[in-house]
Write a protein that holds these residues in place. Structure first.
Motif, short mmCIF file in Angstrom:
data_model
loop_
_atom_site.label_atom_id
_atom_site.label_comp_id
_atom_site.label_asym_id
_atom_site.label_seq_id
_atom_site.Cartn_x
_atom_site.Cartn_y
_atom_site.Cartn_z
N TYR A 115 67.40 93.19 33.98
CA TYR A 115 67.73 92.27 33.45
C TYR A 115 68.63 91.90 32.15
O TYR A 115 69.59 91.41 32.18
CB TYR A 115 66.29 91.76 32.41
CG TYR A 115 65.39 90.81 33.82
CD1 TYR A 115 65.75 90.06 34.54
CD2 TYR A 115 63.67 91.33 34.32
CE1 TYR A 115 64.92 89.53 35.73
CE2 TYR A 115 63.34 90.56 35.17
CZ TYR A 115 63.71 90.08 35.54
OH TYR A 115 62.85 89.53 37.31
N TYR A 218 65.94 81.64 41.94
CA TYR A 218 67.48 82.69 41.32
C TYR A 218 66.78 83.15 40.48
O TYR A 218 67.52 84.80 41.71
CB TYR A 218 68.64 81.44 40.74
CG TYR A 218 69.31 82.38 40.29
CD1 TYR A 218 70.21 83.31 40.73
CD2 TYR A 218 69.40 82.55 38.53
CE1 TYR A 218 71.08 83.55 40.37
CE2 TYR A 218 70.47 83.22 37.96
CZ TYR A 218 70.88 84.41 38.74
OH TYR A 218 72.08 84.65 38.56
N CYS A 219 66.10 83.03 39.96
CA CYS A 219 65.52 84.74 39.16
C CYS A 219 64.81 85.11 39.97
O CYS A 219 64.68 86.54 39.74
CB CYS A 219 64.69 84.16 37.96
SG CYS A 219 63.37 85.33 37.21
N SER A 222 66.66 87.67 41.72
CA SER A 222 67.61 88.30 41.54
C SER A 222 66.71 89.48 41.12
O SER A 222 67.32 90.38 41.00
CB SER A 222 68.94 87.93 39.75
OG SER A 222 67.41 86.97 39.04
N LEU A 227 69.10 93.28 41.51
CA LEU A 227 70.36 92.34 40.73
C LEU A 227 70.42 92.56 39.44
O LEU A 227 70.72 92.93 38.64
CB LEU A 227 70.85 91.15 41.66
CG LEU A 227 72.57 90.72 41.45
CD1 LEU A 227 72.84 91.64 42.00
CD2 LEU A 227 72.63 89.25 42.22
N TYR A 229 71.08 89.78 36.53
CA TYR A 229 71.84 89.49 36.08
C TYR A 229 71.55 89.35 34.74
O TYR A 229 71.98 89.90 33.59
CB TYR A 229 72.50 87.89 36.52
CG TYR A 229 73.33 87.99 38.20
CD1 TYR A 229 74.43 88.65 37.75
CD2 TYR A 229 72.93 87.71 38.37
CE1 TYR A 229 75.10 88.69 39.25
CE2 TYR A 229 73.39 87.28 39.64
CZ TYR A 229 74.69 88.46 39.61
OH TYR A 229 75.46 87.94 40.97
#
Length: 345
Positions: A115, A218-219, A222, A227, A229
């Motif tokens: 993260y 979204y979290c 990801s 991913l 972000y």
């Protein structure tokens, strides 16, 4: 021994190719009668001579059980958490509890989510992160091959029973259906588990981390795709306790999901090839290619071998290896195997 047509083995035509058309009819009947099941293995002999397939394979020594993989995971998490706790002052970012942050940072590192809410800020901390990300990825690979399959396979019987709830199916019928549709059922179970994990993760972020519905989803996406972000993450103490378990399970589950999709696609292509091979008509060219001993007559053994080669089940190298083993066992060079041949070999 060689003159008794009823005792000719299935591959005898490839070793000793005498042309005996009258005996082939008897051979077919004999083959069908003798090939119903494979002979049982002498377990005591295997234990005495160390002939276990796993012990003889290169990767057999690394074949770990589900319990052993779980133990390795616990050891890894314990050691890495202690190491990161020792350099906790050299890690910058949003902090809650020292031990919990170390364990959370370990999980985020090994799953390659990253993260960015906790970041190594010194040479020792960065070197530790490099060390544990590689060992963690290797451990995730072990978990993918053992733990995830173990958990999914435990649900297969329940799934088949649920699909056949309207009519009672016996144990043999259930096991047969599982074997025939093994990959499909694994994909179905993994899909259900993955959907549950996504919903649970979204609700948790919505309620505990106080994110909006869109940001929570979204979290989650990801995170499970690694991913990471870093604009949204687990920043509370309760959230990180949840994240320690949820991140590990969800990332592995998604990896299994894509693995089963690829496996199912490969299986469908293989089935399509088998169907094409079995339905297309034999030609004179096929007969010539199937005639391995060039006697202008294709035996049942030659036909089966040719079809298996067309299906991609075996190759010429496989046949050569098996024939080499047959020749080594055929001590009296009669073209047949007997108990006497095994004693001599």
């Amino acid at each position: 021994m060689a003159s008794n047509g009823a005792k000719q083995p299935l591959l005898s035509g490839l070793v000793d190719p005498p042309h005996q058309p009258k005996q082939k009819i008897n051979l077919k009947k004999r083959r069908l009668r003798r090939c119903r099941s494979a002979p049982t293995v002498d377990v005591s002999l295997e234990k005495k001579c160390g002939l276990s397939p796993l012990s003889q394979s290169i990767l057999g020594k690394f074949d770990l059980s589900f319990t052993q993989v779980g133990l390795l995971l616990a050891i890894y998490l314990g050691i890495s958490a202690l190491c990161f706790f020792a350099v906790k002052n050299q890690i910058k970012g949003i902090k809650t509890n020292g031990i919990l942050d170390s364990l959370y940072f370990c999980i985020v590192t090994m799953t390659t989510v990253g993260y960015g809410d906790l970041v190594p800020d010194s040479v020792p901390a960065k070197l530790l992160a490099c060390l544990f990300v590689f060992t963690g990825m290797a451990l995730v690979g072990l978990i993918l091959s053992k733990a995830a399959d173990y958990l999914v396979e435990k649900q297969e019987i329940l799934l088949v029973k649920a699909l056949n709830i309207r009519h009672e199916a016996g144990t043999m019928e259930i096991m047969k259906e599982i074997e025939m549709n093994k990959v499909k059922y694994k994909l179905l179970v993994t899909t259900v588990v993955l959907m549950v994990l996504i919903v649970v993760g979204t609700i948790f972020l919505l309620k505990i981390e106080d994110l909006s519905l869109v940001d929570s989803f979204y979290c989650v996406c990801s995170t499970i795709t690694t991913l990471g972000y870093g604009d949204n993450s687990f920043s509370t103490e309760g959230g990180r306790i949840f994240a320690v378990f949820w991140i590990l399970i969800s990332t592995i589950c998604l990896a299994q999901f894509f693995l089963y999709i690829a496996e199912l696609n490969t299986e469908h292509r293989q089935q399509a090839l088998v169907k094409w091979v079995l339905t297309r008509k034999m030609t004179s060219g096929d007969l010539e290619a199937a005639d391995l001993d060039d006697d202008r007559d294709v035996s049942a053994a030659e036909f089966v071998i040719y079809k298996l080669k067309e299906m991609g089940k075996i190759g010429q190298d496989d046949i050569a290896l098996l024939m080499k083993e047959f020749e080594d066992l055929d001590a009296d060079e009669s073209g047949n195997l007997s108990a006497y041949d095994l004693v001599l070999a």
